[in-house]
Scaffold this active site. Structure first.
Site, short mmCIF file in Angstrom:
data_model
loop_
_atom_site.label_atom_id
_atom_site.label_comp_id
_atom_site.label_asym_id
_atom_site.label_seq_id
_atom_site.Cartn_x
_atom_site.Cartn_y
_atom_site.Cartn_z
N LYS A 265 40.22 36.76 45.89
CA LYS A 265 40.03 37.16 44.50
C LYS A 265 39.29 36.31 43.88
O LYS A 265 39.70 35.07 43.49
CB LYS A 265 41.42 37.45 43.93
N ASP A 270 40.39 35.91 33.28
CA ASP A 270 40.97 36.93 33.06
C ASP A 270 41.60 37.11 31.68
O ASP A 270 42.48 36.28 31.37
CB ASP A 270 42.13 37.15 34.15
N LYS A 277 45.94 39.60 27.41
CA LYS A 277 47.22 38.78 27.34
C LYS A 277 47.38 37.99 26.16
O LYS A 277 46.45 38.05 25.48
CB LYS A 277 46.41 37.69 28.59
N ASP A 288 42.03 32.23 37.52
CA ASP A 288 42.31 33.37 38.41
C ASP A 288 41.33 33.68 39.47
O ASP A 288 41.45 34.53 40.12
CB ASP A 288 42.28 34.59 37.31
N ASP A 347 45.38 44.59 33.36
CA ASP A 347 45.35 43.38 33.39
C ASP A 347 45.97 43.12 34.95
O ASP A 347 46.13 42.36 35.32
CB ASP A 347 46.80 42.73 32.57
N GLU A 349 44.07 43.84 37.60
CA GLU A 349 42.86 43.97 37.96
C GLU A 349 42.39 43.35 39.24
O GLU A 349 41.41 43.89 39.97
CB GLU A 349 41.68 43.33 36.93
N ARG A 351 43.81 43.64 42.04
CA ARG A 351 44.26 44.44 43.08
C ARG A 351 42.70 45.43 43.32
O ARG A 351 42.58 46.19 44.18
CB ARG A 351 45.23 45.20 43.17
#
Length: 494
Positions: A265, A270, A277, A288, A347, A349, A351
């Site tokens: 990933k 993010d 967030k 991230d 959020d 995201e 996956r």
């Protein structure tokens, strides 16, 4: 920093800036006893005066002992010899290196004479090298004043039986793992205005330069549109930075042998998207992409070790930003697999980019697929920052990964990925929702990914807790590069 191996030597006559010896709660090791005898008991007297208890990781430096050529002796505590395992060895090696002065140019280490309950003699050499390099890591390229670094040669005294090609191979392996881990840390620590998807693509191209066994392919958003990667594009379209699917194909093994595929990933920053967030701590969302960083680190380590195995490393790189083009909660997208997803929280995201990447890698007919992702805060709540979360429907693969984690001291803990949880992802409007409610968040995230991995043997590592540290020690850890390198080495050696 450089390493060398040496066979048996008289420690009292070593021409170095420092000697490193160990002491357990049972007493000095053979080298320590030899130095104590040479100094007519001055070493043991100095330890007694310093109230040195040989607690694990405790260090004391002794200066200019009688009849000892070396001016400094660093004594590091190893605790109870009956409980001295690989994790203890790595701590001892790290603390010993920290005790050295930055102006020293040569040190001799006698730590390999310690008996380690769960390590072979060659593994001890690898672990000492890796642990020393791990603590030597610095990230100061954006500071106007650089940190002092040790420009030192560390000579490991290993005895006649290992001061040869066997010992050198073990030393090189430890250095290769550390090289990969440091590269992963560098990428993780970079600011997101520099480390964006295109930058990661450039790093892949740079890795492949001059490497006959490594090829790189980079898919842009137009390529992904043609493939129907609607979930990936739902994330990347909110940013001015174009999303990239980066493929590094290493063919070090036998021709036709099925590859191990690693999928990372790579959310280079993010914000949470429209489901934005909180501001506090958002700076850490540059981390991230640490799943992607670990995949890069593994490839760097593989190249350094010249590992004879076929590995495909895939990086799903995107930036999750709020904008007029960003995905909204309640949007429905179609994945490359044809399954539709209702995006209930932008959020969640990671996956979304991973599910399309996991569908894409079927083309490689993989032996094994492992994805690595800073996927859920729920995993941090469950496991903290000690172990990574491991999810796999395959007992065999899960056990191999757990064993690799123990061997590398980069541990994982198996979590359930049971069909019973799948109903939490049901959506009244699409095939699946991208979140599963407030309970079992790390599990439902893994269950989401499981829907896209039915055609091969798969495992998921949630490294949200282990990929970086906060507070005064803030920074990327480079985990789980050691675990993955150990897993790959085991596949080669059996």
């Amino acid at each position: 920093m450089d390493f060398a191996l040496l066979s048996t030597v008289n420690p009292a006559l070593v021409p170095a800036d420092a000697l490193i010896i160990a002491m357990t709660t049972q007493g000095l090791t053979p080298t320590g006893l030899a130095l104590d005898e040479a100094s007519a008991g001055q070493l043991s007297a100095a330890l007694k005066a310093a109230n040195f208890e040989a607690k694990l990781g405790q260090t004391v430096s002794l200066y200019r002992l009688n009849n000892i050529s070396c001016p400094v002796i660093v004594v590091v505590g190893a605790g109870d010899s009956k409980e001295f395992n690989g994790r203890a060895l790595q701590k001892v090696a790290a603390q010993a290196y920290k005790a050295l002065n930055s102006k020293m140019q040569a040190a001799y280490s006698f730590l390999s004479e310690l008996t380690v309950t769960d390590r072979t003699a060659t593994q001890v050499i690898s672990d000492i090298a890796r642990s020393t390099l791990e603590v030597d890591y610095r990230f100061d390229q954006f500071k106007s004043k650089k940190n002092e670094t040790n420009n030192i040669t560390m000579t490991l005294v290993v005895g006649d039986e290992l001061a040869n090609a066997t010992g050198q191979t073990a030393l090189s392996w430890g250095q290769a793992v550390a090289t990969g881990q440091s590269f992963a840390r560098d990428l993780g620590n970079l600011p997101p205005n520099i480390c964006h998807p295109s930058y990661l693509a450039e790093q892949a191209t740079a890795l492949a330069k001059g490497q006959r066994k490594l090829s790189v392919d980079v898919l842009g958003e137009k390529d992904m549109e043609k493939l129907g990667m609607g979930a990936f594009l739902a994330v990347s379209k909110g940013s001015e930075q174009e999303g990239k699917l980066i493929v590094m194909n290493y063919t070090g093994g036998k021709k036709g042998e099925k590859p191990v595929v690693l999928v990372g990933k790579g959310i280079t920053f993010d914000t949470g998207g429209i489901s934005i967030k909180p501001a506090a701590g958002m700076d850490e969302m540059k981390f991230d992409m640490c799943g992607a960083a670990s995949v890069f680190g593994v490839m760097k380590g593989i190249l350094a070790a010249k590992l004879p195995i076929n590995v495909v490393c895939v990086v799903a790189a995107a930036e999750n930003m709020p904008s007029g083009r960003a995905t909204r909660p309640s949007d429905i997208v179609t994945t490359m697999s044809g399954q539709t997803v209702e995006i209930l929280n932008t959020d969640a995201e990671g996956r979304l980019v991973l599910c399309d990447a996991l569908t894409y890698v079927k083309k490689y007919d993989p032996a094994i697929v492992i994805d690595i992702a800073t996927l859920t805060g729920a995993c941090v709540v469950a496991l903290g920052k000690v172990v990574s979360g491991l999810f796999s429907p395959s007992d065999s693969l899960a056990n191999d990964i757990l064993q690799a984690g123990e061997q590398s001291n980069d541990r994982a803990w198996r979590m359930p990925v049971l069909p019973d949880y799948q109903e939490l992802l049901d959506s009244p409007f699409a095939d699946i929702g991208n979140i599963g409610g407030p309970n079992g968040g790390a599990i439902t995230a893994a269950c989401f990914l499981a829907r896209f991995t039915k055609d091969y043997t798969w495992a998921h590592l949630d490294i949200a807790g282990t990929a970086w540290l906060s507070g005064a020690q803030k920074g990327a850890t480079g985990r789980p590069v050691p675990l993955l390198m150990q897993y790959l080495q085991h596949r080669v050696t059996g």
